[in-house]
Design an enzyme around this catalytic site. Structure first.
Site, PDB file in Angstrom:
ATOM      1  N   THR A  88       0.878  -1.166   0.000  1.00 53.32           N
ATOM      2  CA  THR A  88       0.000   0.000   0.000  1.00 53.32           C
ATOM      3  C   THR A  88       0.909   1.208   0.000  1.00 53.32           C
ATOM      4  OG1 THR A  88      -1.419  -1.238   1.531  1.00 53.32           O
ATOM      5  CG2 THR A  88      -1.936   1.066   1.228  1.00 53.32           C
TER       6      THR A  88
ATOM      7  N   ASP B 294      -8.752  -2.465   3.624  1.00 63.06           N
ATOM      8  CA  ASP B 294      -9.006  -1.336   4.518  1.00 63.06           C
ATOM      9  C   ASP B 294      -8.696   0.026   3.904  1.00 63.06           C
ATOM     10  OD1 ASP B 294      -6.213  -2.255   4.658  1.00 63.06           O
ATOM     11  OD2 ASP B 294      -5.953  -0.626   6.083  1.00 63.06           O
TER      12      ASP B 294
ATOM     13  N   GLY C 112      -1.122  -3.002   5.795  1.00 68.73           N
ATOM     14  CA  GLY C 112      -1.021  -4.298   6.438  1.00 68.73           C
ATOM     15  C   GLY C 112      -2.175  -5.193   6.057  1.00 68.73           C
TER      16      GLY C 112
END
Length: 335
Positions: free
Chosen positions: A184, A215, A235
């Protein structure tokens, strides 16, 4: 807020299995790309632009570099496609924009900002998001733009592991699954007017199926900002969603008056691992204090502040502003 503030920009390029056997050429390329993103973003802050301008500018630089799992370097889904998500949030106004399931948007972070600035909505997905991109003049490209041979080979390896049909509780399968969940890019910034902003962009996880969303584009999970705090996570997204990690860090800072380093460490290094997840985050408070907790082999991370010099770190023994944070083992004020 009218008092002058020293601008700060913090970025990450993902946390995860980052081994010291990375080739010198690759490490040099990653560090150079991180430094460029910091310089590009900080130039916005020096010019008096907003924290949001700095965040989006820095993330565009990372999306355009194939070393990172966002934009150009996005990983492949199980079906052999690149599928991208992104989000931005403005701390002062609590406005936010989010996009998911993109296949043709060159810079997903710019579309997320367009959703925030030019639509009545917060989150757009798939074909509708890309139709909105076309209306807004956000650049669209052929899906082949996102293909890189390195990412394609990562998918082939994952598909081979799938074909071996190891049970999900097999340690080798579990280890392989963990490595899929990382990758990310993100940024948080504080501008000269004391405003905070956060943004995150991702290519998702290698070999993902069924339109899975992580997320990063979910406001409060991987991306959040308010007047006191800004966070971008990286993560295992399912755990960041279940803990509403970015929001929780900011609530600890803004409602419980915890130092940002302690707040971030409690969520990233205590709460998420206790549930079986892992990863990292970058966080910034309204006084310019930085936190960069992670519980993996490494996290591509960088920061730039009053000295105007980009600082980049990868491994856990490299100095960064969060090396002196309160231990995550210390009792939380909420316990």
């Amino acid at each position: 807020m009218t008092h002058a503030t020293t601008p700060v920009l913090v970025i990450h390029g993902g946390a995860g299995v980052i081994k010291r056997d990375m080739s010198p050429a690759k490490e040099k390329a990653v560090r150079a790309a991180m430094a460029k993103a910091l310089q590009d973003g900080y130039a916005q802050l020096r010019a008096g632009k907003s924290a949001m301008d700095a965040v989006t500018t820095a993330i565009v630089a990372l999306e355009d570099d194939s070393e990172f799992n966002a934009g150009k370097g996005s990983v492949f889904t199980h079906d052999g496609k690149n599928e991208m998500d992104a989000a931005v949030m403005d701390g002062e106004s609590l406005r936010a924009g989010s996009v998911a399931g993109l296949h043709r948007v060159k810079n997903p972070i710019l579309l997320a900002r367009a959703v925030m600035d030019h639509s009545p909505h917060v989150m757009l997905v798939g074909e509708g998001a890309e139709a909105f991109a076309k209306e807004q003049g956000v650049a669209l490209v052929d899906p082949s733009y996102f293909r890189t041979e390195e990412r394609w080979q990562q998918l082939q390896k994952a598909l081979k592991e799938d074909s071996e049909k190891k049970p999900h509780n097999d340690p080798a399968r579990a280890s392989a699954d963990i490595t899929k969940h990382f990758g990310t890019v993100g940024a948080v910034a504080l501008d000269s007017q004391g405003r905070l902003a956060a943004g995150t962009s991702t290519g998702g996880m290698t070999d993902k199926r069924w339109g899975r969303i992580g997320d990063s584009p979910i406001i409060g999970a991987g991306t959040y900002a308010n007047a006191q705090c800004a966070v971008s996570g990286t993560g295992w997204g399912e755990f960041y969603m279940r803990t509403v990690a970015a929001h929780e860090i900011c609530m600890k800072v803004s409602m419980l008056d915890e130092p940002v380093q302690r707040a971030a460490a409690e969520v990233i290094n205590q709460e998420i691992p206790s549930m079986g997840g892992n990863g990292g985050a970058i966080a910034l408070d309204s006084d310019g204090n930085i936190a960069m907790p992670f519980n993996t082999d490494g996290m591509f991370r960088g920061w730039i502040g009053a000295d105007g010099v980009p600082h980049v770190a990868i491994y856990d023994d490299e100095p960064d502003p969060s090396n002196h944070q309160p231990s995550p083992a210390e009792p939380s004020s909420t316990e």
